[in-house]
Design a protein around this motif. Structure first.
Motif, mmCIF file in Angstrom:
data_model
loop_
_atom_site.group_PDB
_atom_site.id
_atom_site.type_symbol
_atom_site.label_atom_id
_atom_site.label_comp_id
_atom_site.label_asym_id
_atom_site.label_seq_id
_atom_site.Cartn_x
_atom_site.Cartn_y
_atom_site.Cartn_z
ATOM 1 N N GLU A 3 0.842 -1.190 0.000
ATOM 2 C CA GLU A 3 0.000 0.000 0.000
ATOM 3 C C GLU A 3 0.882 1.247 0.000
ATOM 4 O OE1 GLU A 3 -3.934 1.629 0.013
ATOM 5 O OE2 GLU A 3 -3.229 -0.441 -0.139
ATOM 6 N N LEU A 4 0.672 2.127 -0.963
ATOM 7 C CA LEU A 4 1.490 3.321 -1.095
ATOM 8 C C LEU A 4 0.734 4.544 -0.586
ATOM 9 C CD1 LEU A 4 2.924 2.859 -4.720
ATOM 10 C CD2 LEU A 4 3.819 1.976 -2.567
ATOM 11 N N LYS A 5 1.454 5.441 0.067
ATOM 12 C CA LYS A 5 0.877 6.721 0.484
ATOM 13 C C LYS A 5 1.076 7.705 -0.671
ATOM 14 C CE LYS A 5 1.887 8.336 4.507
ATOM 15 N NZ LYS A 5 2.664 8.743 5.716
ATOM 16 N N ILE A 6 0.002 7.969 -1.402
ATOM 17 C CA ILE A 6 0.084 8.795 -2.601
ATOM 18 C C ILE A 6 -0.541 10.164 -2.338
ATOM 19 C CG2 ILE A 6 -0.624 9.063 -5.008
ATOM 20 C CD1 ILE A 6 -0.628 6.042 -5.262
ATOM 21 N N SER A 7 0.255 11.199 -2.535
ATOM 22 C CA SER A 7 -0.251 12.565 -2.518
ATOM 23 C C SER A 7 -0.642 12.954 -3.938
ATOM 24 C CB SER A 7 0.818 13.543 -2.022
ATOM 25 O OG SER A 7 1.166 13.301 -0.681
ATOM 26 N N VAL A 8 -1.802 13.552 -4.091
ATOM 27 C CA VAL A 8 -2.204 14.124 -5.369
ATOM 28 C C VAL A 8 -1.981 15.628 -5.268
ATOM 29 C CG1 VAL A 8 -4.089 14.529 -6.985
ATOM 30 C CG2 VAL A 8 -3.902 12.319 -5.813
ATOM 31 N N PHE A 34 -3.707 9.132 -0.380
ATOM 32 C CA PHE A 34 -3.416 9.478 1.001
ATOM 33 C C PHE A 34 -3.898 10.892 1.301
ATOM 34 C CE2 PHE A 34 -0.109 11.622 3.665
ATOM 35 C CZ PHE A 34 -0.495 11.088 4.891
ATOM 36 N N GLU A 35 -3.731 11.791 0.335
ATOM 37 C CA GLU A 35 -4.133 13.178 0.527
ATOM 38 C C GLU A 35 -4.240 13.869 -0.827
ATOM 39 O OE1 GLU A 35 -1.097 15.355 2.635
ATOM 40 O OE2 GLU A 35 0.464 14.901 1.145
ATOM 41 N N LEU A 36 -5.001 14.956 -0.827
ATOM 42 C CA LEU A 36 -5.057 15.870 -1.965
ATOM 43 C C LEU A 36 -4.506 17.205 -1.494
ATOM 44 C CD1 LEU A 36 -5.961 16.832 -4.804
ATOM 45 C CD2 LEU A 36 -8.218 17.297 -3.814
ATOM 46 N N PHE A 60 -10.651 11.343 1.677
ATOM 47 C CA PHE A 60 -9.235 11.472 2.011
ATOM 48 C C PHE A 60 -8.993 12.908 2.462
ATOM 49 C CE2 PHE A 60 -9.916 11.278 -2.635
ATOM 50 C CZ PHE A 60 -9.784 12.617 -2.951
ATOM 51 N N SER A 61 -7.835 13.138 3.040
ATOM 52 C CA SER A 61 -7.484 14.464 3.518
ATOM 53 C C SER A 61 -7.338 15.435 2.346
ATOM 54 C CB SER A 61 -6.170 14.401 4.302
ATOM 55 O OG SER A 61 -5.672 15.688 4.584
ATOM 56 N N VAL A 62 -7.866 16.641 2.513
ATOM 57 C CA VAL A 62 -7.734 17.692 1.499
ATOM 58 C C VAL A 62 -7.161 18.933 2.179
ATOM 59 C CG1 VAL A 62 -8.915 19.173 -0.169
ATOM 60 C CG2 VAL A 62 -9.714 16.821 0.195
ATOM 61 N N ARG A 63 -6.045 19.427 1.643
ATOM 62 C CA ARG A 63 -5.430 20.652 2.151
ATOM 63 C C ARG A 63 -5.319 21.662 1.008
ATOM 64 N NH1 ARG A 63 -0.225 20.060 3.605
ATOM 65 N NH2 ARG A 63 0.067 17.942 2.791
ATOM 66 N N ARG A 79 5.080 24.954 -5.453
ATOM 67 C CA ARG A 79 4.521 25.148 -4.119
ATOM 68 C C ARG A 79 3.700 23.939 -3.695
ATOM 69 N NH1 ARG A 79 1.901 30.729 -1.808
ATOM 70 N NH2 ARG A 79 2.216 30.195 0.368
ATOM 71 N N ALA A 80 2.869 23.422 -4.590
ATOM 72 C CA ALA A 80 2.052 22.257 -4.254
ATOM 73 C C ALA A 80 2.934 21.067 -3.880
ATOM 74 C CB ALA A 80 1.145 21.900 -5.435
ATOM 75 N N LEU A 81 3.986 20.832 -4.642
ATOM 76 C CA LEU A 81 4.884 19.712 -4.368
ATOM 77 C C LEU A 81 5.564 19.862 -3.013
ATOM 78 C CD1 LEU A 81 6.504 19.309 -7.894
ATOM 79 C CD2 LEU A 81 4.981 17.682 -6.766
ATOM 80 N N SER A 82 5.926 21.072 -2.651
ATOM 81 C CA SER A 82 6.617 21.302 -1.383
ATOM 82 C C SER A 82 5.733 20.998 -0.181
ATOM 83 C CB SER A 82 7.113 22.751 -1.306
ATOM 84 O OG SER A 82 6.032 23.656 -1.121
ATOM 85 N N LEU A 83 4.412 20.933 -0.394
ATOM 86 C CA LEU A 83 3.467 20.697 0.690
ATOM 87 C C LEU A 83 3.037 19.237 0.809
ATOM 88 C CD1 LEU A 83 1.193 23.821 0.068
ATOM 89 C CD2 LEU A 83 2.908 23.551 1.873
ATOM 90 N N CYS A 84 3.467 18.396 -0.112
ATOM 91 C CA CYS A 84 3.043 16.991 -0.121
ATOM 92 C C CYS A 84 3.770 16.174 0.942
ATOM 93 C CB CYS A 84 3.293 16.376 -1.502
ATOM 94 S SG CYS A 84 2.220 17.026 -2.802
ATOM 95 N N ASN A 85 3.018 15.278 1.600
ATOM 96 C CA ASN A 85 3.582 14.422 2.649
ATOM 97 C C ASN A 85 3.615 12.950 2.270
ATOM 98 O OD1 ASN A 85 3.989 16.553 4.543
ATOM 99 N ND2 ASN A 85 1.803 16.520 5.026
ATOM 100 N N GLY A 86 3.122 12.599 1.093
ATOM 101 C CA GLY A 86 3.094 11.198 0.695
ATOM 102 C C GLY A 86 4.451 10.688 0.261
#
Length: 318
Positions: A3-8, A34-36, A60-63, A79-86
């Motif tokens: 199972e992978l933690k995928i950030s979109v 995992f999150e958007l 899923f989590s949305v920020r 900026r979006a990439l810098s905020l990803c935690n997956g």
């Protein structure tokens, strides 16, 4: 499959017209993200309201991060990439639709891609071109653009040409170690990421058409068949076409130099032919022209080598 933690990572800017359909397709994925993470580029329409409403019911989590001033597409994705935690990241455009199996297919493919070679993996799929109302055309983006399905040494193409749209890719977050911050010479965010992945890890394709790629007047980068009226007209208008070729060549050249410099600073061993090609960029234009046709780099089709060749010959270098 692990199972992978995928950030979109989704970037928006005045996207109210098509955004809801995109968000619904994310919620309908068979493989739950995992999150958007959304970076909104100072939208002035109802984009933020649509995002806020979706976040209240999303599975899923949305920020959502809002920019006070418009950053432009490249810096907004940075900026979006810098905020990803997956552990893995999928890029997302506000006007497309993901088919339900997209993340599942790419999640499975990226693990086999990484097992074949060291370094971060990046996988990408094909897209089906659709009308602005999502009417299906049956046309493949890869076929429409005359692109190869896979590449033995992807960096040879990616040094001079991008063939991997951001909305089709899933990659290891380890890639951000090298990719961030984006240099000023980034030609486009997805091209920069794909080039670094090819130089440091592995790039693999999945033949599925897992994205509905909407064609409309506001596309950042649309798709026209190789022999469409738009492309034929561009070819006829010699001077504008020449300026476009020169501009694209300069952007590719600056980005290639920046990539090799960034990776060298990080102690990455770069393939000899890639390093040799970049070294020629500061030599005479005829040395660079030889490199274009030598096999050190390659465009998708042989005739397309004419584009960088013309750019080199008209660059004004000695």
């Amino acid at each position: 499959m692990e199972e992978l933690k995928i950030s979109v990572a989704l970037c928006t800017c005045n996207g109210e017209l098509y955004l809801q359909e995109l968000l619904e397709s994310l919620a309908g994925q068979g493989y739950t993200p995992f999150e958007l993470v959304v970076s909104d580029d100072a939208s002035k329409d109802s984009t933020r309201e649509i995002l806020d409403a979706f976040s209240a019911t999303a599975p899923f989590s949305v920020r959502v991060q809002g920019n006070i001033e418009n950053l432009g597409v490249v810096k907004n994705f940075e900026r979006a990439l810098s905020l990803c935690n997956g552990d893995y990241i999928a890029l997302c455009d506000q006007d497309d639709v993901w088919l339900p199996n997209k993340l599942a297919r790419l999640a499975e493919r990226v693990q086999s891609c990484e097992s074949g070679k060291g370094g971060p993996g990046l996988v990408y799929c094909d897209m089906e071109l659709v009308e602005d109302d999502l009417k299906r055309t049956g046309r493949s983006y890869v076929d429409d653009q005359g692109l190869a399905v896979s590449h033995e040494d992807p960096y040879r193409t990616l040094l001079v040409q991008n063939y991997i749209p951001g909305c089709t890719m899933l990659f290891s977050a380890d890639l951000l170690t090298y990719a961030l911050p984006f240099p000023d010479d980034t030609a486009m965010h997805d091209w920069w990421l794909a080039l670094l992945a090819a130089l440091t890890g592995n790039v693999c394709s999945d033949p599925s058409r897992s994205v509905l790629y909407r064609q409309h007047g506001d596309n950042q980068l649309g798709s026209a068949p190789r022999f469409s009226a738009r492309n034929v007209l561009s070819a006829v208008m010699v001077m504008p076409a020449l300026r476009t070729i020169q501009r694209n060549y300069r952007a590719a050249t600056a980005q290639a130099i920046a990539a090799v410099a960034r990776l060298s600073d990080n102690g990455v061993v770069i393939p000899d032919d890639a390093r040799d090609y970049v070294a020629t960029l500061s030599d005479s234009r005829f040395t660079t022209l030889a490199a274009v046709f030598s096999g050190k780099v390659s465009r998708e089709k042989l005739l397309r080598n004419a584009s960088p060749a013309v750019a080199v010959l008209t660059s004004g270098r000695g």
